[in-house]
Design a protein around this motif. Structure first.
Motif, PDB file in Angstrom:
ATOM      1  N   ASP B  67       0.810  -1.211   0.000  1.00  0.00           N
ATOM      2  CA  ASP B  67       0.000   0.000   0.000  1.00  0.00           C
ATOM      3  C   ASP B  67       0.839   1.255   0.000  1.00  0.00           C
ATOM      4  OD1 ASP B  67       1.045  -0.510   2.411  1.00  0.00           O
ATOM      5  OD2 ASP B  67      -0.665   0.105   3.570  1.00  0.00           O
ATOM      6  N   MET B  68       2.098   1.102  -0.312  1.00  0.00           N
ATOM      7  CA  MET B  68       2.947   2.283  -0.326  1.00  0.00           C
ATOM      8  C   MET B  68       2.633   3.100  -1.551  1.00  0.00           C
ATOM      9  SD  MET B  68       6.694   1.483   1.081  1.00  0.00           S
ATOM     10  CE  MET B  68       7.510   1.652  -0.449  1.00  0.00           C
ATOM     11  N   ASN B  69       2.503   4.363  -1.392  1.00  0.00           N
ATOM     12  CA  ASN B  69       2.146   5.153  -2.554  1.00  0.00           C
ATOM     13  C   ASN B  69       3.177   6.213  -2.892  1.00  0.00           C
ATOM     14  OD1 ASN B  69       1.725   7.197  -0.613  1.00  0.00           O
ATOM     15  ND2 ASN B  69      -0.269   6.317  -0.239  1.00  0.00           N
ATOM     16  N   ASP B  70       4.189   6.360  -2.024  1.00  0.00           N
ATOM     17  CA  ASP B  70       5.209   7.301  -2.468  1.00  0.00           C
ATOM     18  C   ASP B  70       6.180   6.574  -3.385  1.00  0.00           C
ATOM     19  OD1 ASP B  70       5.993   5.791  -0.388  1.00  0.00           O
ATOM     20  OD2 ASP B  70       6.565   7.399   0.917  1.00  0.00           O
ATOM     21  N   PRO B  97       6.431  12.666   8.121  1.00  0.00           N
ATOM     22  CA  PRO B  97       5.401  11.932   8.847  1.00  0.00           C
ATOM     23  C   PRO B  97       4.014  12.521   8.646  1.00  0.00           C
ATOM     24  CG  PRO B  97       6.655  13.280  10.366  1.00  0.00           C
ATOM     25  CD  PRO B  97       7.315  13.429   9.037  1.00  0.00           C
ATOM     26  N   ILE B  98       3.437  12.168   7.517  1.00  0.00           N
ATOM     27  CA  ILE B  98       2.076  12.611   7.208  1.00  0.00           C
ATOM     28  C   ILE B  98       1.239  11.374   7.000  1.00  0.00           C
ATOM     29  CG2 ILE B  98       0.692  13.965   5.613  1.00  0.00           C
ATOM     30  CD1 ILE B  98       3.215  15.267   4.650  1.00  0.00           C
ATOM     31  N   ARG B  99       0.034  11.394   7.508  1.00  0.00           N
ATOM     32  CA  ARG B  99      -0.855  10.241   7.348  1.00  0.00           C
ATOM     33  C   ARG B  99      -1.057   9.924   5.878  1.00  0.00           C
ATOM     34  NH1 ARG B  99      -5.807  11.086  11.503  1.00  0.00           N
ATOM     35  NH2 ARG B  99      -4.679  10.378  13.342  1.00  0.00           N
ATOM     36  N   SER B 100      -1.048   8.637   5.534  1.00  0.00           N
ATOM     37  CA  SER B 100      -1.208   8.232   4.131  1.00  0.00           C
ATOM     38  C   SER B 100      -2.460   8.818   3.537  1.00  0.00           C
ATOM     39  CB  SER B 100      -1.300   6.718   3.984  1.00  0.00           C
ATOM     40  OG  SER B 100      -0.771   6.082   5.075  1.00  0.00           O
ATOM     41  N   TYR B 101      -3.520   8.872   4.344  1.00  0.00           N
ATOM     42  CA  TYR B 101      -4.780   9.406   3.840  1.00  0.00           C
ATOM     43  C   TYR B 101      -4.576  10.823   3.326  1.00  0.00           C
ATOM     44  CZ  TYR B 101      -9.451  11.317   3.665  1.00  0.00           C
ATOM     45  OH  TYR B 101     -10.590  11.948   3.242  1.00  0.00           O
ATOM     46  N   ARG B 102      -3.860  11.614   4.103  1.00  0.00           N
ATOM     47  CA  ARG B 102      -3.645  13.006   3.732  1.00  0.00           C
ATOM     48  C   ARG B 102      -2.737  13.093   2.513  1.00  0.00           C
ATOM     49  NH1 ARG B 102      -4.288  17.886   6.115  1.00  0.00           N
ATOM     50  NH2 ARG B 102      -5.068  17.070   8.083  1.00  0.00           N
ATOM     51  N   LYS B 103      -1.687  12.284   2.501  1.00  0.00           N
ATOM     52  CA  LYS B 103      -0.762  12.283   1.366  1.00  0.00           C
ATOM     53  C   LYS B 103      -1.489  11.905   0.094  1.00  0.00           C
ATOM     54  CE  LYS B 103       3.195  10.258   2.906  1.00  0.00           C
ATOM     55  NZ  LYS B 103       4.537   9.697   2.958  1.00  0.00           N
ATOM     56  N   ASN B 104      -2.300  10.855   0.174  1.00  0.00           N
ATOM     57  CA  ASN B 104      -3.042  10.406  -1.004  1.00  0.00           C
ATOM     58  C   ASN B 104      -3.975  11.491  -1.501  1.00  0.00           C
ATOM     59  OD1 ASN B 104      -1.839   7.977  -0.665  1.00  0.00           O
ATOM     60  ND2 ASN B 104      -3.630   6.920   0.125  1.00  0.00           N
ATOM     61  N   LEU B 106      -3.781  14.766  -1.192  1.00  0.00           N
ATOM     62  CA  LEU B 106      -3.113  15.875  -1.862  1.00  0.00           C
ATOM     63  C   LEU B 106      -2.592  15.424  -3.211  1.00  0.00           C
ATOM     64  CD1 LEU B 106      -1.182  17.531   1.073  1.00  0.00           C
ATOM     65  CD2 LEU B 106      -3.189  18.388  -0.115  1.00  0.00           C
ATOM     66  N   LYS B 109      -5.321  15.267  -5.756  1.00  0.00           N
ATOM     67  CA  LYS B 109      -5.708  16.588  -6.227  1.00  0.00           C
ATOM     68  C   LYS B 109      -4.686  17.124  -7.212  1.00  0.00           C
ATOM     69  CE  LYS B 109      -8.511  17.470  -2.357  1.00  0.00           C
ATOM     70  NZ  LYS B 109      -8.553  17.861  -0.993  1.00  0.00           N
TER      71      LYS B 109
END
Lengths: 572, 214
Positions: B67-70, B97-104, B106, B109
């Protein structure tokens, strides 16, 4: 000891609501233990593996509200592999079998399945409130079950969950007879919903105080919703895009003027900046503003908006507000207590959005500031020392410099002195996150001054075991310690093993702890679960004692090894 | 496959020889790569007291998380050589350290902003079929008009606030979110692209009602 009949003592206990206080009360004597346990309605379990649902049910038969947390905090940042654990299913199954009249369930970082949600919805006739934060494993079908079966549902609050959206009709599953909603938050759902159903639902929910929409809800629906619910206190806007000259927009402007109870505003997941002026009338009374998911608003738009928010107490914003924008916040929001500045572009160092300057301005302008989360590109010791002079009320101080080991750009020194100043002057500090170039010295300061510290997060810091030892020895109230990529090893880990029984958990990843030391610790401390996460493909656990452990998570527990561990976790 | 590191013990109590590996990451998944990188230092026999750090072995095998998205892929890079500078941000797992939900959120978008088009239908009176254009690719009205002119082979003519496109044979109009037919060019570009649902190029003679000022 007991001069009063039990009922009187119980009545007195009704006034004792904090978990810590009730825990203390239960330890006074056997009689109080008994009275407390029968009268206890709310229980908080910070680590779902520290106890079993059966023991919970046995001790607190009157349980109505349960809060559970699952995965370790660093799971938020992809450091914990998939399927590690934190399953809520056994809890719901056990509660469903029992006579517990569960009314409220709050979960954080847990794995929730549709089946669990369905069982939950059908097992507790008085179920009122479901709050899921950072959870995963369920789809909108599970949400539909909650909507359909919980006849007296008051609160459905989905915050930042990874939900598979089946584009079903979960919203339409609220029966016509459901009129009890007080809070509905589905901002994290990605898919389409039936807008007409939403409007009808809101229309028949006279007690609705909090409504947070997802991005598919367009502006004209928003206008209809606000017309039906002018009593809202908390609003999360989905899509906020329109032509300001349109009729719909004029109607929205008019309706917003009537919503003078709104104190909390968030969302703007899609936004046309030219439409923001309609919001200004409600800004005057806002106490919480969350624009951290609105990258469509640039610096100027943000500044113009913030200038209207004189009563703001909590502000969550993206770093595109810039240092200048933070200056505007500092001069406008004199009541500000909590500030969170998130990076709009986590991997791009190009746009140096906020620096130490913005933080200094805030500290100078907002005397009530007590909680900070600040992502920035650089920080200086001088700035931190100034902040420490200006602000002595910090309870939470989390600073994240995007470049993990960046020194003070002016002096090229580590940031030890800056953080040292922060802990020295903020005696009530409970939570601290460090970043930047740091040596053992900063930990000396933390051990010396941060006497109330409960949670500490460290990354890429320190020189030797001494660093970790300063913290373990000095921070008497420490409950959660999480460390990644630091040169702390066996000596620090094993020096005071009893300390870990006073803490909830310890996480160490990419440090210098060996397999052998973990085995030693596990052997000497049966009240701790020591878990090694081993992601290598060899599943043979005959690992050499001298091997460095990649990820270790230990926590105190009353119930020994957990039964649901995945293959890659080794329980010592 | 288990990598084994044989110990060679000399009889006396304290000293023993041991195979030692330096502190580089050993990635068990890519044994081939490892063998290529193997240098003599790594297999050098040396005397060492028990407990000395040279003995520490690390098997750090960073399997890419599903589930890594970076963009980091295998993060073995971060374990190499603690003396050298830390790897670039994009390669460090879990940083910032940002929650994956938030990273995804942004990131979605961003990609939407970059790739999500704003396609609208364009019809022209007399043309046998409609076309579709992506309003997002144009920076303003002049570019839009040029594209329309090229597409339909006509000329737009001069715009004035007072008289619209008076004098032109064809006039660009659009349907807005309220369902009204408006003259293209009256409102700022950003506002226009957010409001425009479809375009229609009408004959000058029919457009008189829109462009004329009484």
């Amino acid at each position: 000891m007991n001069y009063f009949p039990d009922e009187v003592v119980e009545h007195v206990f009704d006034f004792i609501t904090s978990h810590k206080d009730r825990n203390s009360v239960s330890l006074v004597c056997k009689s109080w233990y008994k009275i407390e346990r029968y009268s206890r309605q709310r229980v908080f379990i910070g680590n779902c593996y520290s106890i079993t649902p059966q023991r919970l049910i046995a001790r607190f038969p009157g349980l109505k509200s349960l809060t559970l947390k699952g995965k370790p905090h660093f799971a938020d940042f992809n450091l914990v592999p998939h399927d590690w654990g934190g399953f809520v299913d056994p809890w719901i199954k056990a509660l469903a079998k029992s006579r517990i009249g569960l009314e409220e369930l709050r979960l954080k970082r847990m794995v929730v399945s549709d089946d669990s949600l369905e069982l939950l919805s059908k097992s507790f006739p008085n179920f009122k409130s479901l709050v899921l934060v950072s959870c995963e494993g369920f789809t909108t079908d599970g949400v539909a079950a909650i909507a359909a079966n919980c006849r007296f549902l008051r609160e459905l609050d989905l915050q930042e969950n990874e939900v598979e959206d089946h584009r079903g009709h979960w919203l339409s599953c609220f029966p016509e007879s459901c009129t009890s909603l007080v809070s509905l938050n589905f901002a994290c759902l990605k898919g389409e919903i039936n807008l007409a159903s939403l409007e009808r639902l809101v229309a028949r929910s006279p007690n609705l105080k909090s409504l947070r929409l997802n991005r598919v809800v367009p502006l004209n629906t928003l206008q209809n919703l606000l017309m039906r619910a002018p009593q809202l206190v908390d609003l999360g806007i989905g899509s906020y895009v329109d032509d300001p000259s349109s009729e719909v927009f004029s109607k929205l402007k008019a309706v917003i003027q009537l919503c003078n109870s709104i104190r909390s505003l968030s969302g703007f997941l899609e936004v046309a900046p030219c439409c923001m002026s309609a919001i200004y009338p409600i800004c005057e009374n806002l106490t919480f503003l969350n624009l951290s998911y609105a990258p469509g608003l640039q610096g100027n738009d943000l500044t113009k908006l913030v200038q209207h928010c004189r009563k703001l107490q909590r502000l969550w914003i993206l770093d595109c507000i810039g240092d200048k924008g933070l200056g505007v916040v500092a001069s406008t929001c004199k009541e500000l207590q909590e500030l969170r500045v998130f990076p709009s572009d986590p991997f791009d160092a190009g746009n140096a959005a906020v620096t130490e300057e913005g933080l200094v301005l805030i500290s100078a302008g907002c005397p009530k500031l007590n909680s900070l989360l600040y992502f920035c590109h650089q920080m200086t010791n001088a700035a931190l020392i100034t902040v420490a002079k200006n602000c002595t009320n910090f309870i939470r101080f989390r600073l994240c410099i995007l470049d993990p080991v960046k020194a003070d750009p002016v002096t090229n020194q580590p940031l030890d002195e800056g953080f040292g100043a922060i802990v020295r002057s903020n005696k009530s500090l409970k939570r601290l996150s460090l970043s930047g170039l740091l040596t053992d010295q900063v930990f000396l300061y933390i051990g010396m001054y941060a006497k109330k510290l409960e949670m500490l997060s460290i990354a890429f810091a320190g020189d030797s075991n001494k660093g970790m030892l300063y913290v373990l020895n000095g921070c008497k109230k420490l409950r959660k310690l999480e460390i990644r990529d630091c040169p702390f090893g066996d000596v620090a880990l094993l020096e005071d093993m009893g300390k870990y029984e006073t803490m909830r958990s310890l996480w160490m990843s990419s440090c210098e702890v060996t397999h052998g030391a973990c085995k030693t610790l596990a052997k000497k401390m049966p009240s701790l679960n020591v878990e090694i996460i081993n992601e290598s493909e060899q599943l043979e656990f005959s690992l050499d004692d001298r091997l460095l452990v990649d990820k270790m998570y230990l926590y105190r527990t009353l119930v020994g090894h957990r039964k649901d561990k995945p293959e890659y976790v080794l329980l010592l | 496959l288990i990598a084994t590191f044989p110990n060679i013990y000399i009889s006396t109590t304290v000293q023993y020889i041991d195979l030692s590996i330096n502190q580089s990451a050993i990635n068990l998944q890519s044994i081939m790569v490892f063998e290529k990188d193997l240098n003599l230092d790594a297999t050098e026999l040396r005397l060492g007291l028990p407990g000395s750090s040279e003995e520490s072995l690390r098997i750090s095998n960073k399997r890419a998380l599903p589930d890594m998205n970076d963009d980091s892929g295998v993060a073995a890079a971060k374990k190499c050589d603690q003396e050298t500078a830390p790897p670039t941000k994009a390669q460090v797992v879990g940083w910032p350290p940002i929650r994956s939900y938030r990273k995804n959120s942004l990131q979605t978008k961003k990609t939407e902003a970059e790739t999500g088009g704003m396609y609208v239908k364009v019809s022209m009176d007399g043309a046998p079929y409609l076309r579709k254009i992506d309003l997002k690719v144009y920076k303003g009205y002049p570019e839009l008009f040029k594209a329309l002119e090229d597409m339909f082979k006509f000329k737009v003519g001069k715009y004035s606030e007072r008289e619209g496109y008076n004098g032109s044979e064809f006039v660009p109009t659009y349907e807005d979110k309220d369902g009204d037919w408006m003259l293209v060019g009256d409102v700022p570009w950003e506002m226009f692209i957010n409001a425009c649902k479809r375009l229609r190029i009408v004959r000058g003679s029919e457009a008189r009602g829109l462009g004329c000022v009484v």
